[in-house]
Enzyme design. Structure first.
Site, PDB file in Angstrom:
ATOM      1  CB  SER A  79       2.524  -9.176  -8.826  1.00 54.69           C
ATOM      2  OG  SER A  79       4.013  -9.536  -8.034  1.00 54.69           O
ATOM      3  CG  HIS A  98      -1.123  -7.652  -5.035  1.00 55.56           C
ATOM      4  ND1 HIS A  98      -0.611  -6.505  -4.943  1.00 55.56           N
ATOM      5  CD2 HIS A  98       0.421  -8.530  -4.973  1.00 55.56           C
ATOM      6  CE1 HIS A  98       0.422  -6.896  -6.697  1.00 55.56           C
ATOM      7  NE2 HIS A  98       1.310  -7.291  -5.815  1.00 55.56           N
ATOM      8  CD  GLU A 117      -3.191  -3.394  -5.919  1.00 55.57           C
ATOM      9  OE1 GLU A 117      -2.202  -5.139  -5.760  1.00 55.57           O
ATOM     10  OE2 GLU A 117      -3.328  -2.992  -6.529  1.00 55.57           O
ATOM     11  CG  ASN A 163       1.318  -5.402  -9.670  1.00 55.19           C
ATOM     12  OD1 ASN A 163       2.967  -3.869  -8.864  1.00 55.19           O
ATOM     13  ND2 ASN A 163       2.044  -6.323  -9.102  1.00 55.19           N
TER      14      ASN A 163
HETATM   15  N1  CAA Z   1      11.455  -3.471   7.993  1.00 56.85           N
HETATM   16  C1  CAA Z   1      11.344  -2.584   8.482  1.00 56.85           C
HETATM   17  N2  CAA Z   1      11.448  -1.781   8.194  1.00 56.85           N
HETATM   18  C2  CAA Z   1      11.999  -1.127   6.623  1.00 56.85           C
HETATM   19  C3  CAA Z   1      11.810  -1.992   5.674  1.00 56.85           C
HETATM   20  C4  CAA Z   1      12.322  -3.393   6.059  1.00 56.85           C
HETATM   21  N3  CAA Z   1      12.852  -4.576   5.457  1.00 56.85           N
HETATM   22  N4  CAA Z   1      12.854  -1.507   4.755  1.00 56.85           N
HETATM   23  C5  CAA Z   1      12.831  -0.446   5.123  1.00 56.85           C
HETATM   24  N5  CAA Z   1      12.058  -0.185   6.405  1.00 56.85           N
HETATM   25  C6  CAA Z   1      12.357   1.499   6.637  1.00 56.85           C
HETATM   26  C7  CAA Z   1      13.322   1.930   7.399  1.00 56.85           C
HETATM   27  O1  CAA Z   1      13.254   1.575   8.904  1.00 56.85           O
HETATM   28  C8  CAA Z   1      12.675   3.013   7.562  1.00 56.85           C
HETATM   29  O2  CAA Z   1      12.103   3.623   8.551  1.00 56.85           O
HETATM   30  P1  CAA Z   1      12.159   5.306   9.204  1.00 56.85           P
HETATM   31  O3  CAA Z   1      11.669   5.524   8.056  1.00 56.85           O
HETATM   32  O4  CAA Z   1      10.751   4.929   9.853  1.00 56.85           O
HETATM   33  O5  CAA Z   1      13.940   5.614   9.581  1.00 56.85           O
HETATM   34  C9  CAA Z   1      11.820   3.505   6.214  1.00 56.85           C
HETATM   35  O6  CAA Z   1      11.670   2.396   6.206  1.00 56.85           O
HETATM   36  C10 CAA Z   1      13.414   4.002   5.070  1.00 56.85           C
HETATM   37  O7  CAA Z   1      14.022   2.842   4.796  1.00 56.85           O
HETATM   38  P2  CAA Z   1      15.351   2.763   4.675  1.00 56.85           P
HETATM   39  O8  CAA Z   1      15.652   4.981   5.097  1.00 56.85           O
HETATM   40  O9  CAA Z   1      16.804   2.210   5.004  1.00 56.85           O
HETATM   41  O10 CAA Z   1      15.760   3.580   3.012  1.00 56.85           O
HETATM   42  P3  CAA Z   1      14.524   4.683   1.626  1.00 56.85           P
HETATM   43  O11 CAA Z   1      14.086   5.463   2.969  1.00 56.85           O
HETATM   44  O12 CAA Z   1      15.521   4.071   0.891  1.00 56.85           O
HETATM   45  O13 CAA Z   1      13.283   3.149   2.118  1.00 56.85           O
HETATM   46  C11 CAA Z   1      11.907   2.099   0.812  1.00 56.85           C
HETATM   47  C12 CAA Z   1      13.328   1.874   1.986  1.00 56.85           C
HETATM   48  C13 CAA Z   1      11.294   1.777   1.933  1.00 56.85           C
HETATM   49  C14 CAA Z   1      12.191   0.586   0.295  1.00 56.85           C
HETATM   50  C15 CAA Z   1      11.641   2.806   0.120  1.00 56.85           C
HETATM   51  O14 CAA Z   1      12.818   2.726  -0.726  1.00 56.85           O
HETATM   52  C16 CAA Z   1      10.604   2.580  -0.464  1.00 56.85           C
HETATM   53  O15 CAA Z   1       9.408   2.614  -0.504  1.00 56.85           O
HETATM   54  N6  CAA Z   1      10.541   2.664  -2.343  1.00 56.85           N
HETATM   55  C17 CAA Z   1       9.752   1.555  -2.957  1.00 56.85           C
HETATM   56  C18 CAA Z   1       9.375   0.544  -2.687  1.00 56.85           C
HETATM   57  C19 CAA Z   1       8.180  -0.144  -3.784  1.00 56.85           C
HETATM   58  O16 CAA Z   1       7.694   1.469  -4.556  1.00 56.85           O
HETATM   59  N7  CAA Z   1       7.337  -1.108  -3.421  1.00 56.85           N
HETATM   60  C20 CAA Z   1       6.471  -0.956  -3.841  1.00 56.85           C
HETATM   61  C21 CAA Z   1       7.115  -2.564  -5.367  1.00 56.85           C
HETATM   62  S1  CAA Z   1       5.860  -3.269  -6.508  1.00 56.85           S
HETATM   63  C22 CAA Z   1       5.353  -5.108  -5.188  1.00 56.85           C
HETATM   64  O17 CAA Z   1       5.678  -4.698  -4.735  1.00 56.85           O
HETATM   65  C23 CAA Z   1       4.237  -5.366  -6.179  1.00 56.85           C
HETATM   66  C24 CAA Z   1       4.569  -6.706  -7.007  1.00 56.85           C
HETATM   67  O18 CAA Z   1       3.225  -7.088  -6.727  1.00 56.85           O
HETATM   68  C25 CAA Z   1       6.107  -6.514  -7.674  1.00 56.85           C
HETATM   69  P1  NAD Z   2      10.805 -14.916  -4.186  1.00 61.61           P
HETATM   70  O1  NAD Z   2      11.213 -15.936  -5.691  1.00 61.61           O
HETATM   71  O2  NAD Z   2      11.763 -14.344  -3.284  1.00 61.61           O
HETATM   72  O3  NAD Z   2      10.421 -16.648  -3.239  1.00 61.61           O
HETATM   73  C1  NAD Z   2       9.324 -17.441  -3.827  1.00 61.61           C
HETATM   74  C2  NAD Z   2       9.875 -18.625  -2.648  1.00 61.61           C
HETATM   75  O4  NAD Z   2       8.872 -19.680  -3.017  1.00 61.61           O
HETATM   76  C3  NAD Z   2      10.745 -19.186  -2.921  1.00 61.61           C
HETATM   77  O5  NAD Z   2      11.073 -19.306  -1.688  1.00 61.61           O
HETATM   78  C4  NAD Z   2      10.340 -21.030  -3.058  1.00 61.61           C
HETATM   79  O6  NAD Z   2      10.937 -22.171  -2.463  1.00 61.61           O
HETATM   80  C5  NAD Z   2       8.840 -20.741  -2.588  1.00 61.61           C
HETATM   81  N1  NAD Z   2       8.020 -21.801  -3.263  1.00 61.61           N
HETATM   82  C6  NAD Z   2       8.007 -21.996  -4.434  1.00 61.61           C
HETATM   83  N2  NAD Z   2       6.910 -23.454  -4.718  1.00 61.61           N
HETATM   84  C7  NAD Z   2       6.295 -23.429  -3.409  1.00 61.61           C
HETATM   85  C8  NAD Z   2       5.234 -25.026  -2.893  1.00 61.61           C
HETATM   86  N3  NAD Z   2       5.042 -25.233  -3.802  1.00 61.61           N
HETATM   87  N4  NAD Z   2       5.579 -23.827  -1.609  1.00 61.61           N
HETATM   88  C9  NAD Z   2       6.164 -23.183  -0.723  1.00 61.61           C
HETATM   89  N5  NAD Z   2       7.188 -22.166  -1.297  1.00 61.61           N
HETATM   90  C10 NAD Z   2       7.406 -22.951  -2.251  1.00 61.61           C
HETATM   91  O7  NAD Z   2       9.795 -14.509  -4.584  1.00 61.61           O
HETATM   92  P2  NAD Z   2       8.520 -13.226  -4.421  1.00 61.61           P
HETATM   93  O8  NAD Z   2       9.245 -11.640  -4.661  1.00 61.61           O
HETATM   94  O9  NAD Z   2       8.724 -14.143  -2.762  1.00 61.61           O
HETATM   95  O10 NAD Z   2       7.164 -13.691  -4.911  1.00 61.61           O
HETATM   96  C11 NAD Z   2       6.259 -13.937  -4.398  1.00 61.61           C
HETATM   97  C12 NAD Z   2       4.632 -14.301  -5.110  1.00 61.61           C
HETATM   98  O11 NAD Z   2       5.041 -12.511  -3.859  1.00 61.61           O
HETATM   99  C13 NAD Z   2       4.994 -14.296  -6.431  1.00 61.61           C
HETATM  100  O12 NAD Z   2       3.606 -14.254  -6.553  1.00 61.61           O
HETATM  101  C14 NAD Z   2       5.078 -12.856  -6.678  1.00 61.61           C
HETATM  102  O13 NAD Z   2       4.553 -12.273  -7.709  1.00 61.61           O
HETATM  103  C15 NAD Z   2       4.387 -12.111  -5.637  1.00 61.61           C
HETATM  104  N6  NAD Z   2       4.418 -10.442  -5.250  1.00 61.61           N
HETATM  105  C16 NAD Z   2       6.035  -9.911  -5.096  1.00 61.61           C
HETATM  106  C17 NAD Z   2       6.420  -8.851  -5.000  1.00 61.61           C
HETATM  107  C18 NAD Z   2       7.523  -8.777  -4.879  1.00 61.61           C
HETATM  108  O14 NAD Z   2       7.926  -7.262  -4.868  1.00 61.61           O
HETATM  109  N7  NAD Z   2       9.087  -9.301  -5.625  1.00 61.61           N
HETATM  110  C19 NAD Z   2       5.523  -8.018  -4.618  1.00 61.61           C
HETATM  111  C20 NAD Z   2       4.411  -8.265  -4.297  1.00 61.61           C
HETATM  112  C21 NAD Z   2       4.163  -9.443  -4.346  1.00 61.61           C
END
Ligand code: CAA
Ligand code: NAD
Length: 302
Positions: free
Chosen positions: A137, A158, A170, A208
């Site tokens: 991330s 990403h 990304e 992010n």
């Molecule tokens: N698998 C398959 N389809 C999925 C799914 C999954 N895991 N999750 C949601 N969907 C689909 C549903 O089937 C539904 O499809 P339709 O619209 O065609 O019916 C659609 O997505 C919407 O899902 P829901 O109706 O169940 O619920 P919702 O409207 O609340 O949507 C969500 C769920 C898609 C997660 C929505 O809430 C959303 O987009 N949230 C924001 C997610 C976000 O910002 N993600 C980025 C986080 S940051 C990151 O990931 C980077 C990092 O490194 C941390």
């Molecule tokens: P998670 O905790 O759900 O899963 C991590 C997995 O890695 C666990 O199943 C763990 O057992 C496994 N693991 C740890 N060490 C390992 C090794 N040496 N070999 C094989 N498997 C190992 O975490 P997550 O949310 O899936 O995040 C995973 C990565 O993706 C992180 O770098 C996170 O920053 C990034 N990421 C997370 C998100 C999010 O929304 N959670 C979105 C984008 C990117």
């Protein structure tokens, strides 16, 4: 599951065999999307229990997609699901996972040393032309890749949560990533029906860098007692059109992941200190093991 498809060496130089390390929230999603789009995928984790968890995540998502795509046609739903699973095999032996694969995507815990240790080991045993990618991330790709002898074949790839639904990927080059590696990764994302964007190897890349400070500011706003978490979530959904409010989204992403990102940025010192100042509420929740949806409780209880 098809634990014995042979990953036949690909003669043309396109990527066909992919190995994903980490079967958690993200790894399972990446495995699923690759398998759905015809890649041969090996899902690797350290324990069978984590593999089983990843399989459950894939199962739930595949049946949602099958029902949506093939409404009441149960046969098509079944063959869609079976064909996808036939492209997936699982492995708890880290070394075996690296055999004869064209692309390794790492989606393990957001910890620099753990990622470096894994890639260092894999670098020694992987084919010379295997491309390495991290789904990190926020950790610097240059920092992760520098312990390998293949920085020209290393990039950030990403994905976003939930991987089956979010169309963005990304792609982040380190300063040695070759054009050939970059183009191959662009090709892979498009074959997975994703839209790639490119960013320099900077903290948080694009999404992010903008999203995490916003999520942290929401926690600070609640901590100052200016509004409740529920009202802040409602406000951002109804007032800013967000699909989830900041607290719902933080629980969805994982509070451990968010804490790792912010702690890493604070250490890095490249981001304005105010944006990454420690937040007691977040630190307390992670300390209590309340990591959000994946642990059954975070800002909310599930
Ligand atoms: N698998 C398959 N389809 C999925 C799914 C999954 N895991 N999750 C949601 N969907 C689909 C549903 O089937 C539904 O499809 P339709 O619209 O065609 O019916 C659609 O997505 C919407 O899902 P829901 O109706 O169940 O619920 P919702 O409207 O609340 O949507 C969500 C769920 C898609 C997660 C929505 O809430 C959303 O987009 N949230 C924001 C997610 C976000 O910002 N993600 C980025 C986080 S940051 C990151 O990931 C980077 C990092 O490194 C941390
Ligand atoms: P998670 O905790 O759900 O899963 C991590 C997995 O890695 C666990 O199943 C763990 O057992 C496994 N693991 C740890 N060490 C390992 C090794 N040496 N070999 C094989 N498997 C190992 O975490 P997550 O949310 O899936 O995040 C995973 C990565 O993706 C992180 O770098 C996170 O920053 C990034 N990421 C997370 C998100 C999010 O929304 N959670 C979105 C984008 C990117």
């Amino acid at each position: 599951l098809n634990n014995n498809f042979s990953t036949t060496p690909t003669n043309n130089n396109s990527i066909q065999n992919i190995t994903v390390y980490g079967s958690g929230l993200m790894g399972a999603g990446i495995v699923q999307v690759a398998a759905q789009n015809g890649f041969k995928v090996t899902m690797v984790d350290i324990e069978q229990a984590f593999i089983e968890k990843g399989k459950k995540i894939i199962d739930a998502s595949l049946s949602r997609i099958a029902k949506k795509q093939f409404k009441d046609d149960e046969n098509s739903q079944k063959s869609f699901i079976e064909t996808t699973w036939s492209n997936i095999k699982t492995e708890t032996n880290s070394e075996k996972g690296a055999e004869n694969t064209d692309l390794i995507i790492e989606a393990i815990v957001e910890n620099l040393e753990t990622k470096q240790n894994l890639f260092k080991k894999l670098d020694k045993i992987s084919k010379p032309n295997t491309i390495f990618a991290s789904n990190t991330s926020s950790l610097p790709i240059s920092e992760i890749s520098k312990i390998t002898e293949r920085q020209d074949k290393f990039a950030g790839l990403h994905f976003f949560n939930p991987v089956p639904q979010m169309k963005l990927v990304e792609i982040i080059k380190n300063d040695q990533t070759s054009e050939d590696t970059y183009q191959k990764l662009v090709d892979v994302t498009k074959r997975m029906k994703k839209t790639p964007v490119t960013c320099k190897d900077t903290p948080g890349f694009i999404v992010n860098r903008l999203l995490v400070p916003y999520l942290m500011e929401a926690v600070r706003l609640a901590e100052r007692g200016e509004a409740t978490t529920e009202d802040i979530d409602t406000a951002m959904k109804l007032g800013a059109g967000m699909p989830m409010g900041p607290f719902e989204l933080s629980d969805f992403v994982g509070l451990d992941t968010l804490k790792s990102i912010v702690d890493g940025w604070r250490k890095d010192g490249k981001i304005d200190a105010g944006l990454v100042a420690p937040i007691k509420k977040l630190d307390d929740l992670v300390k209590e093991g309340k990591l959000g949806r994946k642990s059954g409780a975070g800002f909310y209880t599930y």
